[in-house]
Structures are given as C-alpha cells and as structure tokens.
Design an enzyme around this catalytic site. Structure first.
Site, PDB file in Angstrom:
ATOM      1  N   CYS A  73       0.876  -1.177   0.000  1.00  0.00           N
ATOM      2  CA  CYS A  73       0.000   0.000   0.000  1.00  0.00           C
ATOM      3  C   CYS A  73       0.912   1.225   0.000  1.00  0.00           C
ATOM      4  O   CYS A  73       1.609   1.478   0.981  1.00  0.00           O
ATOM      5  CB  CYS A  73      -0.916  -0.002   1.215  1.00  0.00           C
ATOM      6  SG  CYS A  73      -1.893   1.515   1.367  1.00  0.00           S
ATOM      7  N   ASN A 150       0.092  -5.652  -6.397  1.00  0.00           N
ATOM      8  CA  ASN A 150      -1.342  -5.862  -6.458  1.00  0.00           C
ATOM      9  C   ASN A 150      -1.794  -5.557  -7.885  1.00  0.00           C
ATOM     10  O   ASN A 150      -1.099  -4.881  -8.636  1.00  0.00           O
ATOM     11  CB  ASN A 150      -2.090  -5.012  -5.417  1.00  0.00           C
ATOM     12  CG  ASN A 150      -1.650  -3.566  -5.419  1.00  0.00           C
ATOM     13  OD1 ASN A 150      -0.943  -3.117  -6.318  1.00  0.00           O
ATOM     14  ND2 ASN A 150      -2.053  -2.802  -4.429  1.00  0.00           N
ATOM     15  N   ASN A 183      -7.758  -3.605  -9.052  1.00  0.00           N
ATOM     16  CA  ASN A 183      -7.990  -2.170  -8.979  1.00  0.00           C
ATOM     17  C   ASN A 183      -8.242  -1.679 -10.405  1.00  0.00           C
ATOM     18  O   ASN A 183      -7.602  -2.161 -11.355  1.00  0.00           O
ATOM     19  CB  ASN A 183      -6.768  -1.455  -8.409  1.00  0.00           C
ATOM     20  CG  ASN A 183      -6.453  -1.884  -6.997  1.00  0.00           C
ATOM     21  OD1 ASN A 183      -7.198  -1.619  -6.073  1.00  0.00           O
ATOM     22  ND2 ASN A 183      -5.329  -2.581  -6.820  1.00  0.00           N
TER      23      ASN A 183
END
Length: 271
Positions: A73, A150, A183
């Site tokens: 993150c 990710n 995402n």
C-alpha cells in the site's frame, strides 16, 4: 493490553498505523474488519501493522477493510515511513513488505518518497486468468494491466466526467479475467506530464486517492507511449508524483498527514 493506533491520510486516502514492534502481532482478520468499520470502528482504506525486522528498519503488513491482506500500500507505506523517520530523526529508512525491501526518503519539501519496486507485466504476475498481452487487454475500451504487488487495470478515456465509476467499477473489479480481482483506473491524459485519475479500488470502492494505483496508472501510460517518465497524478483528493524510467523501480512521491492517535477499546479487541 490496550492497543494504540495512529490515523493518517495521504491526499484523503486514509489509513491506520499500528506499531507492534517488540510484541506479537495483535491484528487478526476479524480485528482488521472491526477496526475498518467506519460506523463502529475507526475506519480506513488500509491498515498497516509495523513489525520487527532483522534486515530492515521494520516490516509492514497490510490489511483491507474486509479482513484480507495485501502485499503493498503506497499511501500507508509513506505514512509508516513518516512516523519512523520522525522517531529516529532521520531522512531515510528501509521497510520490508511482501513486495520486497522499499527505500523511503523525506524530500526537501517534507514529502515522502518510496521506491515501490519494479512493475510486473507478465500475465501470470498481474495475475490474469489466461495468457495474453497485458499492454492491451481483450476488454471493451482496450485497457492495460500491470502489477505493483497488487493488480491494476487502466483505462484511458477522453472525458473522465462521463464515466460512471460507481456503476462500472464493481463489474470490472470482479471480471473473470482477474482471478484475484483488480484495482480499476480511469485516466484522462492532460499532457505528457500530467494525468487526472479516478479509481475503483479492489475491495474498497471509490477512494480519494491511492499510492499503488497512481503508480500503476502512470506506468501503464508510460508503456503506452502517452506519458513522460515523471508524471503528476491528480486524484480526487490531491496530487502525487510518479517516476519510472521504463526499466527499474517506480518512485512514488507525495505528502502524508497525521490526523489523530488513540487507543482501541477492549470491547473491539475481543473476538
């Protein structure tokens, strides 16, 4: 034992940092869900737990609001780095994540720069459900995909205001092409050094910003030949800078801000 936390944000992308050094990791999937509840808990987009580490200044573990973990993150990494650099009165630290070792520095204007590692472009690295070219996916709108630890899927659009992200985002996030979900980015190129970005975040809805999504969107724009190697990424909550030379690590540079600190009530800690 009481559990302390620190609430922070990066251009409105809010996260919580729990420092668990010198102790066992107190955060479970169930506790992450309770803490992430904006009505009955603290509320956040992501949770970062700071842990002891032998080969870096600290190790970070990240949680989503649904109790699942993620490898990286960008916003919460910058927030944890900011706290640890203030604690040690330094301008550079190294943090270990599942993404690898990330070098973090404080810039001359107080922003935090994180070397986020190189992007991944193989179909199995994103991952996708089958082998294909990640530069142009076989979906309406011809998006590009990459991984920053990710999955990211980037659409380039002429008019960002015409996109109903709340309607389109959930369908794309859960498309069968993305076995771990994805995402989703919607990018309007302002010029070669500046993009406007809106996001549908995996597991999270529409955030004001996202560090890893800013990286993924800029990287895919650079791959497409639309952008230079240094890009201002303007999200709903503010702007960050992403730098990528097309070969090595992606650098994410932007502000973070502390909001408040507190102690979690015993009732929230109980399973």
């Amino acid at each position: 034992m009481p559990l302390s936390f620190h609430k922070m944000h990066a251009n409105g992308d809010d996260f919580v940092v729990v420092d668990a050094r010198n102790s066992a990791n107190p955060v479970t999937s169930a506790l992450a869900r309770r803490m992430g509840d904006r009505h009955r808990g603290i509320g956040f987009n992501q949770l970062a737990v700071v842990l002891d580490c032998e080969d870096a200044d600290a190790r970070l573990m990240f949680w989503n609001t649904d109790g699942s973990t993620l490898d990286v993150c960008g916003s919460a990494t910058r927030g944890a780095a900011d706290r640890l650099m203030r604690e040690s009165n330094s301008t550079s630290i190294t943090l270990r994540t599942n993404r690898g070792l990330l070098t973090c520095q404080r810039t001359s204007n107080g922003n935090i720069s994180v070397s986020m590692g190189p992007p991944l472009f193989g179909w199995s690295d994103v991952p996708l459900a089958q082998e294909m070219d990640t530069l142009v996916l076989p979906l309406d709108g011809d998006p590009a995909a990459c991984s920053m630890g990710n999955p990211h899927c980037t659409y380039f659009v002429d008019d960002l205001t015409s996109i109903d992200i709340a309607a389109i985002g959930p369908t794309l996030e859960t498309h069968p092409l993305f076995p771990l979900r994805t995402n989703v980015h919607f990018v309007q190129v302002i010029d070669r050094k500046h993009i406007r970005l809106r996001i549908w975040e995996r597991w999270g809805g529409i955030p004001l910003g996202s560090g890893s999504c800013s990286c993924g969107a800029a990287v895919n724009g650079i791959r497409r030949g639309l952008l230079d190697d240094t890009v201002e990424v303007e999200c709903d909550g503010g702007a960050v800078t992403v730098q990528w030379d097309g070969v090595g690590s992606v650098f994410l540079i932007g502000p973070v801000e502390a909001v408040f600190s507190g102690t979690i009530a015993d009732s929230l800690l109980k399973d």
